[in-house]
Each structure stands twice: as C-alpha cells, then as structure tokens.
Design an enzyme around this catalytic site. Structure first.
Site, PDB file in Angstrom:
ATOM      1  CG  ASP A 146      48.605  31.104  23.137  1.00 43.99           C
ATOM      2  OD1 ASP A 146      48.918  31.870  24.071  1.00 43.99           O
ATOM      3  OD2 ASP A 146      48.647  31.470  21.946  1.00 43.99           O
ATOM      4  CB  SER A 147      45.281  34.194  23.762  1.00 46.05           C
ATOM      5  OG  SER A 147      46.559  34.471  23.226  1.00 46.05           O
ATOM      6  CB  CYS A 169      48.604  32.693  26.962  1.00 44.75           C
ATOM      7  SG  CYS A 169      48.144  34.405  26.756  1.00 44.75           S
ATOM      8  CB  THR A 185      48.256  37.930  28.296  1.00 45.37           C
ATOM      9  OG1 THR A 185      49.185  38.531  27.383  1.00 45.37           O
ATOM     10  CG2 THR A 185      47.260  38.956  28.743  1.00 45.37           C
ATOM     11  CD  GLU A 198      48.195  35.690  15.443  1.00 44.67           C
ATOM     12  OE1 GLU A 198      47.361  35.249  14.648  1.00 44.67           O
ATOM     13  OE2 GLU A 198      48.357  35.253  16.604  1.00 44.67           O
ATOM     14  CB  CYS A 211      54.799  37.940  24.076  1.00 45.74           C
ATOM     15  SG  CYS A 211      53.428  37.819  22.921  1.00 45.74           S
ATOM     16  CG  HIS A 227      52.512  35.920  18.823  1.00 43.57           C
ATOM     17  ND1 HIS A 227      51.711  35.507  19.868  1.00 43.57           N
ATOM     18  CD2 HIS A 227      51.741  35.872  17.713  1.00 43.57           C
ATOM     19  CE1 HIS A 227      50.506  35.235  19.409  1.00 43.57           C
ATOM     20  NE2 HIS A 227      50.496  35.449  18.103  1.00 43.57           N
TER      21      HIS A 227
HETATM   22  N1  DGL Z   1      49.597  34.713  23.897  1.00 49.55           N
HETATM   23  C1  DGL Z   1      49.761  36.089  24.247  1.00 49.55           C
HETATM   24  C2  DGL Z   1      50.910  36.207  25.271  1.00 49.55           C
HETATM   25  O1  DGL Z   1      51.792  35.374  25.362  1.00 49.55           O
HETATM   26  C3  DGL Z   1      50.035  36.953  23.030  1.00 49.55           C
HETATM   27  C4  DGL Z   1      48.815  37.125  22.140  1.00 49.55           C
HETATM   28  C5  DGL Z   1      47.661  37.794  22.832  1.00 49.55           C
HETATM   29  O2  DGL Z   1      47.713  39.010  23.094  1.00 49.55           O
HETATM   30  O3  DGL Z   1      46.698  37.079  23.133  1.00 49.55           O
HETATM   31  O4  DGL Z   1      50.909  37.143  26.029  1.00 49.55           O
END
Ligand code: DGL
Length: 246
Positions: free
Chosen positions: A7-8, A70, A72, A150, A180, A182
């Site tokens: 993940d990011s 993630c 994105t 967060e 997403c 989060h």
């Molecule tokens: N992990 C990212 C997502 O699921 C969300 C956080 C980010 O913007 O890196 O898109």
C-alpha cells in the site's frame, strides 16, 4: 505460501485485516510507502515509478504472489507491475467489481464510487462497472477522508459537515463502493449518513473471496505478518496493533 501486501501507506491495513481474519495465509509481508503517501494526489508516471520500486522490495523478499491493496496504485500501475514480475499480482479493483456484481443484481441500481482523486480520474471503476452493465454510476473524489482517518478523526460533527460538503449534489445511492484503503474505517458513519438501505462494498474485503478463485486455500493455525515501511515503521506497527487487534 508467502504473500506480499503493498500500500502507499498505512491504509492498506484495512485489506490486511480481511486477509488476516480469514486465517488462510500463514506468512504475510506488508510494505507501506509511508515516506511518500499519499499517492492519490500524484500523477500516473510518479505512481508507476513508486510502485516499481516497491515491486523490487517484494522481489527481494521472494513472495509467491502480491496484492496491491492501494486502489490508486491498482488503477495506474497494475499492468506495468505484472509485466515486470514473475509472480502473480492482484489488484483490489477487480475484486471490488466482482463483489459489486455479486451483491447488486439489478444493473439499474445507483452505484456511487468514492475514492482518491487519482482513482476517480483514472475512470477504472467507472469503465469496469459500465462493462458489467451498470447504468447508473456516480463517482466522487473524497480525498479529505484520507487524512481524517490517518488522524483518527471520527468525530460525528466534523464528519457530518464534510459528508454534507461532498455529498450535497449526489443522488441517494443504492450501493456505495469504498474504493480507497482508508474508507472502510469510515464505514459506520457513512452507513449512518446514507441510511441502512444502502449496501457498502469494500474492495479489500472481497479480496479473500477473489483469491479463492485462483488458489486452494486451507485454514492455517498461525498467521505471521512482517511489517516494513519506507519511513516510520513503528507508526505502522502501532496502527496495525490498534486496527487489527493483534
Ligand atoms: N491507498 C490509497 C488508495 O487506496 C489512499 C491513500 C493515498 O492516497 O495514497 O487509493
């Protein structure tokens, strides 16, 4: 089997939680690019570059397959990652679409996708839902939800004014896709805001079912997770303890 979860940042813990709770995976390696989160505000080239660097990490750790938690990263980098890897790589979007198909039978139901700006701009969810025959798709970037989670801000007053801000022009949906990492942490307040009549779909949750299509997964007595991050790994471990109930 050793599986990698990327993940990011720390948000992918929502996906890890589903994998961990399934008790089907003996060894998991989580890597969060905490030094460079968020990806959701960045451009395609940057996201692909960061993801390829993360791929090198998982190659060194010799994982059997990799899950891109993630959204994105799944939206922009999945194809490139697959082209550069000898092990299978799964993204959350396909899993999420599968789950939507399973849960929403009537293709004329109103589907609302919420995600980061980059995920919405990629149109991956919108295109795939349309291909599945869904006719009423709304998509909305709700990036502010990321820092809220967060920061651990789940205060009703704050959330409801932000929900009003984002959703004021939205038609009441029948299903809400939490596209997403989060957003599952906001599932309860979102359900309360929209009402019990809407279905909430979490792409990460559907990952376990999705993987069962490819692998024969047997329950494992113990589940070991190793945590790695590009910055502040202790913060990731604390969040994991809190969110995963270790
Ligand atoms: N992990 C990212 C997502 O699921 C969300 C956080 C980010 O913007 O890196 O898109």
């Amino acid at each position: 089997m050793k599986i990698g979860v990327f993940d990011s940042g720390i948000g992918g813990l929502s996906v890890l939680k589903s994998l961990y709770n399934s008790k089907l995976f003996k060894k998991m390696i989580y890597y969060g690019d905490t030094a460079r989160v968020p990806y959701g505000t960045k451009d395609k080239e940057t996201i692909i570059k960061f993801c390829l660097e993360a791929l090198d990490f998982f190659k060194q750790h010799k994982v059997d397959f990799l899950i891109i938690a993630c959204n994105t990263a799944s939206a922009y980098a999945l194809d490139t990652l697959r082209q550069n890897s000898s092990f299978p790589i799964f993204g959350v979007i396909e899993a999420g679409i599968n789950e939507t198909k399973k849960q929403i039978i009537d293709k004329n139901k109103k589907i609302l996708v919420i995600a980061t700006k980059a995920t919405i701009d990629s149109k991956e969810y919108q295109k795939r839902l349309a291909l599945e025959g869904f006719t009423q798709i709304q998509a909305l970037a709700t990036g502010l939800f990321v820092p809220l989670v967060e920061e651990g801000i789940f205060e009703n007053k704050v959330l409801s004014s932000i929900f009003d801000y984002y959703f004021k022009d939205i038609q009441h949906p029948d299903a809400l896709i939490l596209a997403c990492t989060h957003f599952p942490f906001l599932a309860k307040p979102l359900q309360k805001y929209f009402g019990d009549d809407i279905k909430l779909i979490h792409s990460g949750d559907s990952m376990v079912e999705f993987l069962k299509k490819y692998y024969t997964l047997r329950p494992s007595k113990e589940s070991k997770i190793e945590f790695y991050a590009s910055s502040n790994v202790d913060y990731l471990k604390i969040a994991a303890k809190k969110w995963l109930n270790f």
